[in-house]
Design a protein around this motif. Structure first.
Motif, PDB file in Angstrom:
ATOM      1  N   LEU A 229     -26.453  56.196  79.661  1.00 24.62           N
ATOM      2  CA  LEU A 229     -26.568  55.294  78.512  1.00 24.62           C
ATOM      3  C   LEU A 229     -25.241  55.219  77.758  1.00 24.62           C
ATOM      4  CD1 LEU A 229     -28.517  53.499  76.838  1.00 24.62           C
ATOM      5  CD2 LEU A 229     -28.858  55.481  75.355  1.00 24.62           C
ATOM      6  N   ALA A 230     -24.562  56.349  77.618  1.00 25.61           N
ATOM      7  CA  ALA A 230     -23.271  56.353  76.923  1.00 25.61           C
ATOM      8  C   ALA A 230     -22.259  55.483  77.684  1.00 25.61           C
ATOM      9  CB  ALA A 230     -22.749  57.782  76.783  1.00 25.61           C
TER      10      ALA A 230
ATOM     11  N   ALA B 200     -23.163  51.926  76.889  1.00 22.26           N
ATOM     12  CA  ALA B 200     -22.842  51.538  75.508  1.00 22.26           C
ATOM     13  C   ALA B 200     -21.346  51.324  75.327  1.00 22.26           C
ATOM     14  CB  ALA B 200     -23.351  52.613  74.544  1.00 22.26           C
ATOM     15  N   LYS B 201     -20.544  52.209  75.934  1.00 24.92           N
ATOM     16  CA  LYS B 201     -19.095  52.074  75.788  1.00 24.92           C
ATOM     17  C   LYS B 201     -18.600  50.788  76.451  1.00 24.92           C
ATOM     18  CE  LYS B 201     -18.693  56.676  76.770  1.00 24.92           C
ATOM     19  NZ  LYS B 201     -18.033  57.881  77.314  1.00 24.92           N
TER      20      LYS B 201
ATOM     21  N   HIS C 113     -19.896  56.268  68.239  1.00 22.43           N
ATOM     22  CA  HIS C 113     -21.049  57.161  68.403  1.00 22.43           C
ATOM     23  C   HIS C 113     -21.140  57.687  69.836  1.00 22.43           C
ATOM     24  CE1 HIS C 113     -25.166  58.656  67.601  1.00 22.43           C
ATOM     25  NE2 HIS C 113     -25.461  58.233  68.816  1.00 22.43           N
ATOM     26  N   PHE C 114     -21.016  56.782  70.804  1.00 20.98           N
ATOM     27  CA  PHE C 114     -21.241  57.199  72.195  1.00 20.98           C
ATOM     28  C   PHE C 114     -20.005  57.860  72.807  1.00 20.98           C
ATOM     29  CE2 PHE C 114     -24.955  54.456  71.748  1.00 20.98           C
ATOM     30  CZ  PHE C 114     -25.913  55.192  72.433  1.00 20.98           C
ATOM     31  N   CYS C 115     -18.875  57.800  72.103  1.00 21.51           N
ATOM     32  CA  CYS C 115     -17.686  58.505  72.590  1.00 21.51           C
ATOM     33  C   CYS C 115     -17.586  59.913  72.000  1.00 21.51           C
ATOM     34  CB  CYS C 115     -16.417  57.741  72.196  1.00 21.51           C
ATOM     35  SG  CYS C 115     -16.095  56.344  73.270  1.00 21.51           S
TER      36      CYS C 115
ATOM     37  N   GLY D 234     -18.192  48.615  66.970  1.00 19.38           N
ATOM     38  CA  GLY D 234     -17.326  49.749  66.656  1.00 19.38           C
ATOM     39  C   GLY D 234     -18.138  51.021  66.453  1.00 19.38           C
TER      40      GLY D 234
ATOM     41  N   SER E 183     -19.706  47.605  74.475  1.00 19.57           N
ATOM     42  CA  SER E 183     -18.890  47.369  73.271  1.00 19.57           C
ATOM     43  C   SER E 183     -17.534  46.780  73.636  1.00 19.57           C
ATOM     44  CB  SER E 183     -18.632  48.673  72.515  1.00 19.57           C
ATOM     45  OG  SER E 183     -19.827  49.354  72.278  1.00 19.57           O
ATOM     46  N   ILE E 184     -16.907  47.367  74.655  1.00 17.87           N
ATOM     47  CA  ILE E 184     -15.574  46.890  75.031  1.00 17.87           C
ATOM     48  C   ILE E 184     -15.653  45.444  75.521  1.00 17.87           C
ATOM     49  CG2 ILE E 184     -13.680  47.226  76.677  1.00 17.87           C
ATOM     50  CD1 ILE E 184     -14.357  50.275  76.523  1.00 17.87           C
TER      51      ILE E 184
ATOM     52  N   PRO F  54     -18.487  63.787  70.816  1.00 18.76           N
ATOM     53  CA  PRO F  54     -19.248  64.870  71.393  1.00 18.76           C
ATOM     54  C   PRO F  54     -20.572  64.994  70.626  1.00 18.76           C
ATOM     55  CG  PRO F  54     -17.249  65.665  70.292  1.00 18.76           C
ATOM     56  CD  PRO F  54     -17.251  64.197  70.172  1.00 18.76           C
TER      57      PRO F  54
ATOM     58  N   PHE G 258     -16.013  43.164  72.513  1.00 18.83           N
ATOM     59  CA  PHE G 258     -14.713  43.016  71.835  1.00 18.83           C
ATOM     60  C   PHE G 258     -13.796  42.100  72.653  1.00 18.83           C
ATOM     61  CE2 PHE G 258     -15.479  47.144  69.425  1.00 18.83           C
ATOM     62  CZ  PHE G 258     -15.457  46.543  68.176  1.00 18.83           C
TER      63      PHE G 258
ATOM     64  N   ARG H 175     -27.115  59.624  72.967  1.00 16.94           N
ATOM     65  CA  ARG H 175     -25.801  59.829  73.578  1.00 16.94           C
ATOM     66  C   ARG H 175     -25.766  61.030  74.512  1.00 16.94           C
ATOM     67  NH1 ARG H 175     -22.340  61.315  68.125  1.00 16.94           N
ATOM     68  NH2 ARG H 175     -24.116  62.203  67.045  1.00 16.94           N
TER      69      ARG H 175
ATOM     70  N   VAL I 200     -21.090  51.672  67.696  1.00 19.95           N
ATOM     71  CA  VAL I 200     -21.634  52.074  69.003  1.00 19.95           C
ATOM     72  C   VAL I 200     -20.561  52.829  69.799  1.00 19.95           C
ATOM     73  CG1 VAL I 200     -22.401  51.167  71.248  1.00 19.95           C
ATOM     74  CG2 VAL I 200     -23.384  50.266  69.116  1.00 19.95           C
ATOM     75  N   LEU I 201     -19.356  52.264  69.805  1.00 18.29           N
ATOM     76  CA  LEU I 201     -18.268  52.876  70.573  1.00 18.29           C
ATOM     77  C   LEU I 201     -17.966  54.287  70.067  1.00 18.29           C
ATOM     78  CD1 LEU I 201     -16.451  51.989  72.899  1.00 18.29           C
ATOM     79  CD2 LEU I 201     -14.856  51.058  71.236  1.00 18.29           C
TER      80      LEU I 201
END
Lengths: 152, 152, 152
Positions: free
Chosen positions: A14-15, A18-19, B147-149, B142, A22-23, B151, A26, A9, B144-145
């Motif tokens: 990459l973050a 990943a975000k 973790h990568f969100c 969830g 995931s979205i 800090p 969903f 992260r 992943v979201l």
């Protein structure tokens, strides 16, 4: 840079990926839920064991088909994006450009679902949201192709 | 840890992913084979050149459609899982938890195919196997979201 | 080697993957464009808002359905290939073998589209191009499974 592409992260690209991934997943499952809800509301099911268990009949209707088309459109677009957009991260994009492209893509796909599967509105609302997503994926795929074809 | 996420078989999480991904792809191609077999058995084909080459007719039947629905359900679920479950490996999961989730997912999808495409059984067999797969993917997405969100 | 799998264009296997992935995604979007073109030519659309905006009617025809089947066949094959072929790169393949497999796969899928969605020809043209792609993916999935199951 890519020599040190970091799978953690701490890597802001990459973050970002990943975000958004995931979205988008969903969001796709949201269409699954919408289709299921339309089937329960109309008691129209595709398989005989569903109809028996839920006291319904075999069949479909306009709203169910509309949600199934929205879902198929997701399948035609989102897995390709998830592959290409990861490769795009390896082309050393400007982080600000990458962020804009990813969030615009996800926003466009959410709007596509809203205007297709939830509340149909006159065209070109759906065509535009579809086109923005397609355009971003094509731009990224072009950038990947050029980057990986060029001498180091 | 992820700084050193190792792209080799020494990485037990990557090996877990690779094994499950291969099995899931073989499973999907199994449905392809089942659909082809049902078409050959009934001599009903979707395209005129198939009907001509195989002395059949254009059309479909219940068994073919059931297998096609099982296949479409795979397409709606497995590519998303293959993307999200890889990202999940980067969230530093407990290896035992990851193993349980991966093998349960693969088992649930195999059962889904068995009770949908091979031997239809009364609900909720299919709904349960579908729900387990969906639940695991949502849990991973969830994680992943979050973790990568968060800090670092 | 994989300990040092490099996520940059200096890695010839990754470059091979990136180039083929981009071409395959462009190819898939080509089918999207062909389907759209057939819909515009016949003025037959799946959703009422499209028919209204474009002065057409709800419906489909043989050519549209043929292109939709070609597209669905892509969705059943290409995302699986994109996942498995990446894992295959981690099995330390001979670069020459990997190159042959990737380019043969992409060529076979392009031919599949040509003989399915553009200019139908008698079987077994389509069956062969489909079978080559399926065979390569199965070979790679088998190699991935064996590699990641074997002791280091």
């Amino acid at each position: 840079m890519s020599e040190s592409f970091e799978f953690s992260r701490n890597n802001e690209l990459l973050a970002l990926y990943a975000k958004n991934a995931s979205i988008l997943v969903f969001k796709m499952f949201g269409v699954t839920a919408l289709t299921a809800r339309a089937r329960f509301a109309t008691r129209k099911f595709p398989s005989i064991e569903d109809a028996k268990a839920l006291n319904g009949s075999l069949g479909t209707d306009d709203k169910i088909e509309r949600r199934r088309r929205a879902h198929l459109n997701d399948l035609e677009n989102i897995p390709s994006f998830l592959c290409i957009s990861f490769l795009y991260l390896l082309t050393e994009p400007e982080p600000e450009v990458a962020k804009t492209l990813f969030w615009t893509y996800t926003g466009a796909r959410v709007i596509h679902t809203l205007v297709y599967a939830i509340k149909p509105v006159p065209q070109p609302a759906r065509a535009l949201s579809f086109g923005v997503g397609l355009g971003i994926t094509c731009y990224m795929a072009g950038k990947v192709l050029i980057h990986f074809c060029s001498p180091k």
